[in-house]
Design a protein around this motif. Sequence first.
Motif, PDB file in Angstrom:
ATOM      1  N   TYR A   1       0.846  -1.175   0.000  1.00 41.74           N
ATOM      2  CA  TYR A   1       0.000   0.000   0.000  1.00 41.74           C
ATOM      3  C   TYR A   1       0.891   1.238   0.000  1.00 41.74           C
ATOM      4  CZ  TYR A   1      -3.251  -3.498   1.785  1.00 41.74           C
ATOM      5  OH  TYR A   1      -4.011  -4.628   1.954  1.00 41.74           O
ATOM      6  N   ASP A   2       0.677   2.119  -0.934  1.00 45.55           N
ATOM      7  CA  ASP A   2       1.416   3.375  -0.967  1.00 45.55           C
ATOM      8  C   ASP A   2       0.559   4.443  -0.290  1.00 45.55           C
ATOM      9  OD1 ASP A   2       3.428   2.076  -2.275  1.00 45.55           O
ATOM     10  OD2 ASP A   2       3.095   3.026  -4.210  1.00 45.55           O
ATOM     11  N   LEU A   3       1.049   4.904   0.856  1.00 43.73           N
ATOM     12  CA  LEU A   3       0.344   5.911   1.640  1.00 43.73           C
ATOM     13  C   LEU A   3       1.024   7.259   1.427  1.00 43.73           C
ATOM     14  CD1 LEU A   3       0.232   3.975   5.061  1.00 43.73           C
ATOM     15  CD2 LEU A   3      -1.296   3.705   3.093  1.00 43.73           C
ATOM     16  N   LYS A   4       0.220   8.289   1.190  1.00 39.53           N
ATOM     17  CA  LYS A   4       0.788   9.614   0.936  1.00 39.53           C
ATOM     18  C   LYS A   4      -0.039  10.663   1.661  1.00 39.53           C
ATOM     19  CE  LYS A   4       2.179  12.686  -2.857  1.00 39.53           C
ATOM     20  NZ  LYS A   4       3.475  13.015  -2.325  1.00 39.53           N
ATOM     21  N   ALA A   5       0.647  11.567   2.320  1.00 40.94           N
ATOM     22  CA  ALA A   5      -0.035  12.661   3.009  1.00 40.94           C
ATOM     23  C   ALA A   5      -0.905  13.437   2.027  1.00 40.94           C
ATOM     24  CB  ALA A   5       0.993  13.593   3.645  1.00 40.94           C
ATOM     25  N   GLY A   6      -2.146  13.710   2.433  1.00 42.11           N
ATOM     26  CA  GLY A   6      -3.050  14.499   1.597  1.00 42.11           C
ATOM     27  C   GLY A   6      -3.720  13.735   0.479  1.00 42.11           C
ATOM     28  N   SER A   7      -3.388  12.448   0.306  1.00 40.61           N
ATOM     29  CA  SER A   7      -4.010  11.668  -0.770  1.00 40.61           C
ATOM     30  C   SER A   7      -5.220  10.908  -0.228  1.00 40.61           C
ATOM     31  CB  SER A   7      -3.000  10.689  -1.372  1.00 40.61           C
ATOM     32  OG  SER A   7      -2.764   9.614  -0.481  1.00 40.61           O
ATOM     33  N   ASP A   8      -5.870  10.175  -1.104  1.00 38.76           N
ATOM     34  CA  ASP A   8      -7.015   9.371  -0.696  1.00 38.76           C
ATOM     35  C   ASP A   8      -6.601   8.274   0.283  1.00 38.76           C
ATOM     36  OD1 ASP A   8      -9.843   8.741  -0.914  1.00 38.76           O
ATOM     37  OD2 ASP A   8      -9.166   6.911  -1.937  1.00 38.76           O
ATOM     38  N   LEU A   9      -5.424   7.676   0.082  1.00 36.36           N
ATOM     39  CA  LEU A   9      -4.911   6.636   0.975  1.00 36.36           C
ATOM     40  C   LEU A   9      -3.753   7.228   1.780  1.00 36.36           C
ATOM     41  CD1 LEU A   9      -5.040   3.725   1.962  1.00 36.36           C
ATOM     42  CD2 LEU A   9      -3.532   3.081   0.087  1.00 36.36           C
ATOM     43  N   PHE A  10      -4.043   7.658   3.005  1.00 34.55           N
ATOM     44  CA  PHE A  10      -3.062   8.354   3.846  1.00 34.55           C
ATOM     45  C   PHE A  10      -2.744   7.606   5.139  1.00 34.55           C
ATOM     46  CE2 PHE A  10      -7.271   9.835   4.871  1.00 34.55           C
ATOM     47  CZ  PHE A  10      -7.305   9.738   6.254  1.00 34.55           C
ATOM     48  N   GLY A  11      -3.362   6.437   5.341  1.00 37.30           N
ATOM     49  CA  GLY A  11      -3.111   5.701   6.570  1.00 37.30           C
ATOM     50  C   GLY A  11      -3.519   4.250   6.437  1.00 37.30           C
ATOM     51  N   ILE A  12      -3.166   3.490   7.489  1.00 39.25           N
ATOM     52  CA  ILE A  12      -3.471   2.063   7.490  1.00 39.25           C
ATOM     53  C   ILE A  12      -3.553   1.577   8.930  1.00 39.25           C
ATOM     54  CG2 ILE A  12      -1.081   1.215   7.410  1.00 39.25           C
ATOM     55  CD1 ILE A  12      -2.149  -0.731   5.136  1.00 39.25           C
ATOM     56  N   ASP A  13      -4.387   0.579   9.165  1.00 44.56           N
ATOM     57  CA  ASP A  13      -4.511  -0.061  10.467  1.00 44.56           C
ATOM     58  C   ASP A  13      -4.130  -1.526  10.282  1.00 44.56           C
ATOM     59  OD1 ASP A  13      -5.640   0.338  13.303  1.00 44.56           O
ATOM     60  OD2 ASP A  13      -6.603  -1.509  12.627  1.00 44.56           O
ATOM     61  N   ILE A  14      -3.193  -2.008  11.099  1.00 45.02           N
ATOM     62  CA  ILE A  14      -2.620  -3.341  10.912  1.00 45.02           C
ATOM     63  C   ILE A  14      -2.874  -4.192  12.151  1.00 45.02           C
ATOM     64  CG2 ILE A  14      -0.496  -4.639  10.465  1.00 45.02           C
ATOM     65  CD1 ILE A  14       0.638  -2.046   9.213  1.00 45.02           C
ATOM     66  N   GLU A  15      -3.432  -5.356  11.964  1.00 40.91           N
ATOM     67  CA  GLU A  15      -3.683  -6.294  13.065  1.00 40.91           C
ATOM     68  C   GLU A  15      -2.373  -6.963  13.505  1.00 40.91           C
ATOM     69  OE1 GLU A  15      -6.582  -6.965  14.827  1.00 40.91           O
ATOM     70  OE2 GLU A  15      -7.231  -5.157  13.777  1.00 40.91           O
ATOM     71  N   PRO A  16      -2.327  -7.520  14.713  1.00 40.86           N
ATOM     72  CA  PRO A  16      -1.068  -8.045  15.281  1.00 40.86           C
ATOM     73  C   PRO A  16      -0.386  -9.149  14.478  1.00 40.86           C
ATOM     74  CG  PRO A  16      -2.784  -7.976  16.960  1.00 40.86           C
ATOM     75  CD  PRO A  16      -3.434  -7.627  15.650  1.00 40.86           C
ATOM     76  N   ASP A  17      -1.143  -9.975  13.791  1.00 41.53           N
ATOM     77  CA  ASP A  17      -0.549 -11.130  13.122  1.00 41.53           C
ATOM     78  C   ASP A  17      -0.024 -10.835  11.716  1.00 41.53           C
ATOM     79  OD1 ASP A  17      -3.164 -10.706  12.259  1.00 41.53           O
ATOM     80  OD2 ASP A  17      -3.524 -12.827  11.876  1.00 41.53           O
ATOM     81  N   GLN A  18      -0.117  -9.609  11.277  1.00 42.61           N
ATOM     82  CA  GLN A  18       0.315  -9.251   9.928  1.00 42.61           C
ATOM     83  C   GLN A  18       1.812  -8.929   9.911  1.00 42.61           C
ATOM     84  OE1 GLN A  18      -1.839  -9.361   7.129  1.00 42.61           O
ATOM     85  NE2 GLN A  18      -2.926 -10.458   8.742  1.00 42.61           N
ATOM     86  N   ILE A  19       2.565  -9.654   9.106  1.00 38.29           N
ATOM     87  CA  ILE A  19       3.995  -9.387   8.947  1.00 38.29           C
ATOM     88  C   ILE A  19       4.118  -8.200   7.992  1.00 38.29           C
ATOM     89  CG2 ILE A  19       6.213 -10.319   8.193  1.00 38.29           C
ATOM     90  CD1 ILE A  19       4.905 -13.152   8.723  1.00 38.29           C
ATOM     91  N   HIS A  20       4.847  -7.175   8.426  1.00 42.77           N
ATOM     92  CA  HIS A  20       4.869  -5.934   7.648  1.00 42.77           C
ATOM     93  C   HIS A  20       6.180  -5.188   7.801  1.00 42.77           C
ATOM     94  CE1 HIS A  20       3.537  -4.833  11.693  1.00 42.77           C
ATOM     95  NE2 HIS A  20       4.015  -3.619  11.456  1.00 42.77           N
ATOM     96  N   THR A  21       6.348  -4.228   6.898  1.00 35.32           N
ATOM     97  CA  THR A  21       7.460  -3.288   6.952  1.00 35.32           C
ATOM     98  C   THR A  21       7.022  -1.991   6.314  1.00 35.32           C
ATOM     99  OG1 THR A  21       9.831  -3.021   6.579  1.00 35.32           O
ATOM    100  CG2 THR A  21       8.554  -3.893   4.738  1.00 35.32           C
ATOM    101  N   LEU A  22       7.876  -0.980   6.448  1.00 37.02           N
ATOM    102  CA  LEU A  22       7.684   0.308   5.787  1.00 37.02           C
ATOM    103  C   LEU A  22       8.852   0.566   4.861  1.00 37.02           C
ATOM    104  CD1 LEU A  22       6.754   2.730   8.727  1.00 37.02           C
ATOM    105  CD2 LEU A  22       5.203   1.681   7.094  1.00 37.02           C
ATOM    106  N   CYS A  23       8.579   1.222   3.768  1.00 34.87           N
ATOM    107  CA  CYS A  23       9.600   1.674   2.836  1.00 34.87           C
ATOM    108  C   CYS A  23       9.330   3.159   2.608  1.00 34.87           C
ATOM    109  CB  CYS A  23       9.457   0.876   1.544  1.00 34.87           C
ATOM    110  SG  CYS A  23      10.588   1.318   0.237  1.00 34.87           S
TER     111      CYS A  23
END
Length: 162
Positions: free
Chosen positions: A94-116
């Motif tokens: 997911y590409d999150l960008k300030a001021g865009s339609d997709l600006f955030g995300i909520d992640i449950e505990p079991d989801q393996i994730h990272t940020l770039c």
Amino acid sequence: MAFDPPKSEITELNNKLLQTVIDASKSSPRKRMILPLHKTDDTSLHRMFNAMQPGSYFRPHNHFEENKSEAVLVLRGAVRVIIFDTNGAILEHYDLKAGSDLFGIDIEPDQIHTLCVLEEDTVIFEVKPGPYVRQSDKAFMPWAPEEETPEAETLLKTWEAL
């Protein structure tokens, strides 16, 4: 690295505060800096600004052991959130960008994730349950290289190219 939390009972969240954290991220070896707004690691709700620069590597992890979800809102710049399966294959991003339609995300505990980090001077506002216990806060994936290794730099370049 992190700043000490503000001492005040009420903290104004303003551009001057963001700029202070951004400036510190530019001189950090990890290319990021956290400003916690919660007063102690024992606080039940952790709130923080995380200012980041491109090239900062976040080792893939989840918060399953502590059963903690987290929410991330992009205040400035842009990040890519990548979700993996247990073997390290990318499931979605997911590409999150300030001021865009997709600006955030909520992640449950079991989801393996990272940020770039996709843009200079990116700042996220992160919220997750406390308390913070360093030894168990994140379960790092064994297939993911540790920070400050050539393998981590190579992997980060792959994520940036998605």
